[in-house]
Design an enzyme around this catalytic site. Structure first.
Site, PDB file in Angstrom:
ATOM      1  N   LYS A 280       1.999 -10.561  -6.001  1.00  0.00           N
ATOM      2  CA  LYS A 280       3.209 -11.312  -5.601  1.00  0.00           C
ATOM      3  C   LYS A 280       3.625 -12.239  -6.744  1.00  0.00           C
ATOM      4  CE  LYS A 280       5.645 -14.689  -3.382  1.00  0.00           C
ATOM      5  NZ  LYS A 280       6.083 -15.965  -3.954  1.00  0.00           N
ATOM      6  N   ASP A 296      18.036  -2.757  -8.109  1.00  0.00           N
ATOM      7  CA  ASP A 296      17.651  -2.621  -6.710  1.00  0.00           C
ATOM      8  C   ASP A 296      16.222  -3.143  -6.530  1.00  0.00           C
ATOM      9  OD1 ASP A 296      16.791  -1.691  -4.238  1.00  0.00           O
ATOM     10  OD2 ASP A 296      17.808   0.236  -4.410  1.00  0.00           O
TER      11      ASP A 296
END
Ligand code: MEV
Length: 438
Positions: A280, A296
């Site tokens: 993360k 994207d």
């Protein structure tokens, strides 16, 4: 209150806003005012944003920040980042500066292959299918020529069409596994158009072929879609230096630091609970640049996490070693990106981000983003293994707390000065604010 509605998309923008304001807010006028405060005064610009998606009622701002001083393959980059989390941009900038005087980031594009699949069912005999696909294979290239024409002019196109037998995991299931080179575009539309065309060719040829027309030998196309798992569209970013060169203001004992750092990365390699958080941290850097450059981020996230689990166990994307007195830290990331097409020529801030990055090719952008991910990961693991992250985090979060309590500029200066040497906590900030206001 009306919780559902037929024909919402048919309402005009004002009617949509009214419906939202009247149904979800006690003060509808105030809600309308708030929604409109976020409209852009430039009507053409607002219209552009309205038309990106359906049912737009307003805009949603995220900060656009800058992390300067990224030295990547001996070239300087100033990296735009769009993210809401305080401390990410500061950490990236700090890491970039740290490594800029230790040789900078070295990055390599390992591959640029994109993938799409036509999923189909076939109950008949496999050798017959293999022969049929081999026989019609040239048509997959020839009869998609109209769709691939422009891409071929740019040096890209369909690379290979391969029949894959998946019947061992799902009865009667086969794929046409198709690989593409989409050059500087992400290529999602291009790939999906090619795949749908390939599926049509497959169906047409099967119908025309007597040995595939009876019930037992029918080819049933289930779907045709690109894959966001792109393990061969891969980039590596790496930093390295002699262990003693790690010595700096916050690294007093470089050997101890390097050993602890490598240990922390090893934990992320074998422990999924830690690996997810570790990754993360990498994605903090990756996503911020992916968003700023109009790419994207869902595709990137999905692909990267699948890659992190490719061994069957979710693991760290980055790795670190100490070898012959050299500390080396690197990350491999699958990144399907575009610097042409999509939002890149439409969104004014995306154009600006790409300009700041010196109009990169897709391959250059892969390398910049991998470096941003590695920088972020270095900053996080460095903090975690030394001071802990809360010290830095809470310093950056201080402004959010002050804004939450509507602090004036003078109060902000006074509180920031106080917390230069004190530990920031929500309560301590509130108490100080209250005492200043007495
Ligand atoms: C917070 O956004 C990211 C970190 O949790 C990453 C990590 O733990 O490595 C600090």
């Amino acid at each position: 209150m009306k919780e559902n509605i037929n024909g919402f998309s048919k309402l005009d923008k004002q009617e949509k806003i009214n419906w939202i304001a009247q149904n979800f807010f006690s003060d509808a006028d105030e809600a309308v005012k708030m929604i409109k405060r976020y409209w852009n005064a430039d009507e053409a610009l607002q219209k552009l944003h309205d038309e990106f998606i359906e049912n737009t009622i307003t805009n949603f701002y995220l900060p656009f920040g800058i992390a300067p001083n990224f030295l990547i393959n001996k070239e300087w980059y100033t990296v735009p980042m769009v993210i809401e989390e305080s401390s990410v941009v500061a950490a990236a900038a700090k890491s970039a500066k740290f490594w800029s005087v230790r040789g900078g980031f070295k990055t390599t594009v390992i591959g640029t292959e994109k993938i799409g699949q036509v999923h189909f069912l076939f109950k008949g005999e496999k050798p017959k299918l293999i022969q049929f696909i081999n026989q019609i294979k040239p048509l997959f290239f020839d009869e998609t020529a109209v769709v691939t024409q422009n891409m071929r002019k740019r040096g890209g196109g369909i690379q290979e069409v391969e029949l894959r037998d998946k019947t061992d995991v799902l009865p009667d299931y086969y794929q046409l596994h198709v690989t593409f080179d989409t050059k500087d575009s992400m290529g999602a539309n291009f790939i999906n158009s090619c795949l749908e065309q390939i599926a049509e060719i497959l169906k047409k040829q099967a119908v025309q072929n007597p040995s595939f027309s009876d019930e037992e030998n029918q080819i049933d196309v289930v779907m045709s879609i690109l894959s966001n798992y792109v393990p061969n569209c891969l980039v590596r970013a790496e930093v390295s230096c002699r262990v003693e060169e790690l010595k700096s203001k916050d690294i007093e004992d470089p050997q101890l630091f390097a050993e602890k750092f490598v240990q922390a990365v090893k934990i992320a390699e074998i422990e999924p609970f830690r690996a997810v958080t570790h990754n993360k941290g990498i994605m903090n850097g990756v996503d911020a640049v992916v968003v700023a450059t109009g790419n994207d981020f869902r595709a990137v996230e999905a692909g990267i996490h699948a890659f992190a689990a490719k061994s069957g166990v979710y693991s760290s994307l980055s790795h670190a070693i100490i070898e012959d007195g050299i500390f080396k830290f690197w990350v491999d990331l699958p990144l399907a990106l575009g610097t042409v097409g999509g939002l890149t020529s439409l969104h004014p801030m995306v154009k600006m981000a790409l300009q700041i990055l010196k109009k990169p090719s897709a391959e250059q952008l892969m390398q910049i983003i991998a470096a941003a991910g590695l920088a972020q990961n270095f900053a996080a693991v460095k903090s975690l293994t030394t001071t802990g992250i809360q010290k830095g985090h809470m310093k950056m979060h201080l402004m959010n707390i002050l804004n939450q309590f509507k602090a004036t500029d003078e109060e902000k200066v006074a509180v920031a000065a106080h917390f230069e040497k004190e530990i920031v906590s929500h309560n301590a900030v509130v108490e100080l604010l209250e005492s200043l206001r007495k």
